[in-house]
Design a protein around this motif. Structure first.
Motif, PDB file in Angstrom:
ATOM      1  N   PRO A 139       0.797  -1.090  -0.136  1.00  0.00           N
ATOM      2  CA  PRO A 139       0.135   0.061   0.180  1.00  0.00           C
ATOM      3  C   PRO A 139       0.869   1.269  -0.070  1.00  0.00           C
ATOM      4  CG  PRO A 139      -0.644  -1.457   1.738  1.00  0.00           C
ATOM      5  CD  PRO A 139       0.480  -1.941   1.250  1.00  0.00           C
ATOM      6  N   PRO A 140       0.203   2.494  -0.444  1.00  0.00           N
ATOM      7  CA  PRO A 140      -1.015   2.773  -1.023  1.00  0.00           C
ATOM      8  C   PRO A 140      -1.015   2.352  -2.499  1.00  0.00           C
ATOM      9  CG  PRO A 140       0.258   4.633  -1.102  1.00  0.00           C
ATOM     10  CD  PRO A 140       1.243   3.641  -0.524  1.00  0.00           C
ATOM     11  N   GLY A 141      -2.332   2.518  -3.145  1.00  0.00           N
ATOM     12  CA  GLY A 141      -2.444   2.093  -4.437  1.00  0.00           C
ATOM     13  C   GLY A 141      -2.848   0.642  -4.814  1.00  0.00           C
ATOM     14  N   ASP A 142      -3.577  -0.104  -3.637  1.00  0.00           N
ATOM     15  CA  ASP A 142      -3.408  -1.438  -3.653  1.00  0.00           C
ATOM     16  C   ASP A 142      -5.272  -1.933  -3.500  1.00  0.00           C
ATOM     17  OD1 ASP A 142      -3.456  -0.150  -0.894  1.00  0.00           O
ATOM     18  OD2 ASP A 142      -3.444  -2.712  -0.523  1.00  0.00           O
ATOM     19  N   ILE A 143      -6.007  -0.955  -4.013  1.00  0.00           N
ATOM     20  CA  ILE A 143      -7.288  -1.377  -4.229  1.00  0.00           C
ATOM     21  C   ILE A 143      -7.523  -2.317  -5.297  1.00  0.00           C
ATOM     22  CG2 ILE A 143      -9.766  -0.616  -4.366  1.00  0.00           C
ATOM     23  CD1 ILE A 143      -8.477   2.371  -3.659  1.00  0.00           C
ATOM     24  N   HIS A 144      -8.318  -3.693  -4.711  1.00  0.00           N
ATOM     25  CA  HIS A 144      -8.553  -4.590  -5.819  1.00  0.00           C
ATOM     26  C   HIS A 144      -9.511  -5.463  -5.376  1.00  0.00           C
ATOM     27  CE1 HIS A 144      -5.626  -7.947  -4.203  1.00  0.00           C
ATOM     28  NE2 HIS A 144      -6.416  -7.737  -3.190  1.00  0.00           N
ATOM     29  N   ARG A 145      -9.901  -6.283  -6.720  1.00  0.00           N
ATOM     30  CA  ARG A 145     -11.021  -7.348  -6.206  1.00  0.00           C
ATOM     31  C   ARG A 145     -10.614  -8.598  -6.813  1.00  0.00           C
ATOM     32  NH1 ARG A 145     -16.809  -5.398  -7.958  1.00  0.00           N
ATOM     33  NH2 ARG A 145     -15.666  -5.558  -9.893  1.00  0.00           N
ATOM     34  N   VAL A 146     -10.746  -9.704  -6.202  1.00  0.00           N
ATOM     35  CA  VAL A 146     -10.113 -11.040  -6.996  1.00  0.00           C
ATOM     36  C   VAL A 146     -11.244 -11.914  -6.873  1.00  0.00           C
ATOM     37  CG1 VAL A 146      -8.332 -12.793  -6.619  1.00  0.00           C
ATOM     38  CG2 VAL A 146      -7.712 -10.537  -5.961  1.00  0.00           C
ATOM     39  N   ARG A 147     -11.272 -12.753  -8.152  1.00  0.00           N
ATOM     40  CA  ARG A 147     -12.207 -13.682  -8.265  1.00  0.00           C
ATOM     41  C   ARG A 147     -11.559 -14.963  -8.772  1.00  0.00           C
ATOM     42  NH1 ARG A 147     -16.944 -11.957 -10.503  1.00  0.00           N
ATOM     43  NH2 ARG A 147     -16.163  -9.732 -10.364  1.00  0.00           N
ATOM     44  N   ASN A 148     -12.297 -16.026  -8.568  1.00  0.00           N
ATOM     45  CA  ASN A 148     -11.844 -17.468  -9.361  1.00  0.00           C
ATOM     46  C   ASN A 148     -12.652 -17.498 -10.768  1.00  0.00           C
ATOM     47  OD1 ASN A 148     -11.625 -19.793 -10.392  1.00  0.00           O
ATOM     48  ND2 ASN A 148     -12.378 -20.919  -8.756  1.00  0.00           N
ATOM     49  N   ALA A 149     -11.711 -17.130 -11.893  1.00  0.00           N
ATOM     50  CA  ALA A 149     -12.474 -16.971 -12.909  1.00  0.00           C
ATOM     51  C   ALA A 149     -12.379 -18.312 -13.916  1.00  0.00           C
ATOM     52  CB  ALA A 149     -11.412 -16.006 -13.894  1.00  0.00           C
ATOM     53  N   GLY A 150     -12.163 -19.437 -13.292  1.00  0.00           N
ATOM     54  CA  GLY A 150     -11.816 -20.627 -13.927  1.00  0.00           C
ATOM     55  C   GLY A 150     -13.149 -21.511 -13.552  1.00  0.00           C
ATOM     56  N   ASP A 151     -12.951 -22.865 -14.086  1.00  0.00           N
ATOM     57  CA  ASP A 151     -13.789 -23.780 -13.770  1.00  0.00           C
ATOM     58  C   ASP A 151     -13.756 -24.774 -12.501  1.00  0.00           C
ATOM     59  OD1 ASP A 151     -15.202 -22.815 -16.215  1.00  0.00           O
ATOM     60  OD2 ASP A 151     -14.136 -24.096 -17.404  1.00  0.00           O
ATOM     61  N   ASP A 152     -12.498 -24.767 -12.232  1.00  0.00           N
ATOM     62  CA  ASP A 152     -12.067 -25.677 -11.080  1.00  0.00           C
ATOM     63  C   ASP A 152     -11.788 -24.545  -9.787  1.00  0.00           C
ATOM     64  OD1 ASP A 152     -11.951 -27.870 -12.731  1.00  0.00           O
ATOM     65  OD2 ASP A 152     -10.218 -27.071 -13.361  1.00  0.00           O
ATOM     66  N   THR A 153     -11.553 -25.243  -8.651  1.00  0.00           N
ATOM     67  CA  THR A 153     -11.600 -24.720  -7.517  1.00  0.00           C
ATOM     68  C   THR A 153      -9.999 -23.981  -7.464  1.00  0.00           C
ATOM     69  OG1 THR A 153     -12.547 -26.190  -6.156  1.00  0.00           O
ATOM     70  CG2 THR A 153     -11.163 -24.887  -4.979  1.00  0.00           C
ATOM     71  N   ALA A 154      -9.922 -22.719  -7.012  1.00  0.00           N
ATOM     72  CA  ALA A 154      -8.552 -22.120  -7.214  1.00  0.00           C
ATOM     73  C   ALA A 154      -8.001 -21.936  -5.854  1.00  0.00           C
ATOM     74  CB  ALA A 154      -8.616 -20.766  -7.781  1.00  0.00           C
ATOM     75  N   ILE A 155      -6.670 -22.042  -5.676  1.00  0.00           N
ATOM     76  CA  ILE A 155      -5.927 -21.961  -4.408  1.00  0.00           C
ATOM     77  C   ILE A 155      -4.582 -21.144  -4.512  1.00  0.00           C
ATOM     78  CG2 ILE A 155      -4.786 -23.179  -2.464  1.00  0.00           C
ATOM     79  CD1 ILE A 155      -6.397 -25.791  -3.436  1.00  0.00           C
ATOM     80  N   SER A 156      -4.592 -20.295  -3.487  1.00  0.00           N
ATOM     81  CA  SER A 156      -3.401 -19.561  -3.481  1.00  0.00           C
ATOM     82  C   SER A 156      -2.894 -19.525  -2.196  1.00  0.00           C
ATOM     83  CB  SER A 156      -3.786 -18.029  -4.082  1.00  0.00           C
ATOM     84  OG  SER A 156      -4.862 -17.614  -3.574  1.00  0.00           O
ATOM     85  N   ILE A 157      -1.479 -19.098  -2.188  1.00  0.00           N
ATOM     86  CA  ILE A 157      -0.946 -18.639  -0.782  1.00  0.00           C
ATOM     87  C   ILE A 157      -0.439 -17.187  -0.851  1.00  0.00           C
ATOM     88  CG2 ILE A 157       1.130 -19.020   0.372  1.00  0.00           C
ATOM     89  CD1 ILE A 157      -0.515 -21.553   0.264  1.00  0.00           C
ATOM     90  N   HIS A 158      -0.915 -16.531   0.331  1.00  0.00           N
ATOM     91  CA  HIS A 158      -0.792 -15.138   0.591  1.00  0.00           C
ATOM     92  C   HIS A 158       0.246 -15.319   1.736  1.00  0.00           C
ATOM     93  CE1 HIS A 158      -4.139 -13.701  -1.756  1.00  0.00           C
ATOM     94  NE2 HIS A 158      -4.174 -15.037  -1.946  1.00  0.00           N
TER      95      HIS A 158
END
Ligand SMILES: [Fe+2]
Length: 182
Positions: A139-158
């Motif tokens: 930050p700053p400048g980190d406004i966002h929205r995240v979606r799973n755009a695929g057909d399978d379950t999505a997993i991410s490490i943060h």
């Protein structure tokens, strides 16, 4: 001597924790820390098995986050996020730097800026991240929205530069105002 082998996923998580700790201890500024942690995550991205089968299945009520490691001194946290197809976050920004890597599926990110006068959100670009992709921000400048755009379950490490269990999440605030094109 009998040695007990550890599951592969736990071994890779331990390696990630050690490598992130070595970066965070340098106490660089947020943008520099995010860049260094991104390099670490590219090298030490865990497999989906770092989460249990039940966690990896996702939740029909919405995307879920699972803390995998909270550094005892509160300087960083590692969290697994699981999204079923179509699940999406609200528009939000963050209290600290964040680095994330997709380990399964596809995550689509929309970026926004805030128009100071109208208070409207302005579209500022998109990113599509596939398994193996790593990115980060401070930050700053980190406004966002995240979606799973695929057909399978999505997993991410943060990886977040704070103790998310203490403050509840990495979110600084949510934005529900209208979005306009740039
Ligand atoms: Fe976020």
């Amino acid at each position: 001597m009998v040695t007990q082998s550890r599951p592969q996923a736990q071994t890779s998580l331990d390696e990630l924790v050690s490598a992130v700790r070595a970066v965070v201890e340098r106490q660089a500024d947020w943008p520099h820390t995010a860049r260094l942690v991104a390099r670490v995550l590219e090298r030490c991205l865990p497999s989906p098995e770092v989460l249990t089968a039940e966690q990896r299945a996702g939740d029909p009520r919405g995307h879920r986050s699972y803390p995998l490691h909270i550094e005892p001194d509160g300087t960083f946290s590692i969290v697994g996020l699981v999204w079923r197809p179509g699940q999406v976050t609200p528009v939000h920004d963050h209290v600290t730097w964040c680095v994330f890597g997709v380990i399964q599926g596809i995550e689509h990110e929309e970026l926004f800026t805030l128009d100071e006068e109208s208070e409207y959100l302005v579209e500022a670009g998109t990113n599509t991240n596939h398994a193996g992709d790593v990115s980060g921000f401070a930050p700053p400048g980190d406004i966002h929205r995240v979606r799973n755009a695929g057909d399978d379950t999505a997993i991410s490490i943060h990886v977040y530069g704070t103790d998310v269990s203490r403050i509840g999440s990495s979110v600084r605030r949510y934005y529900d105002q209208p979005v306009v094109c740039a």
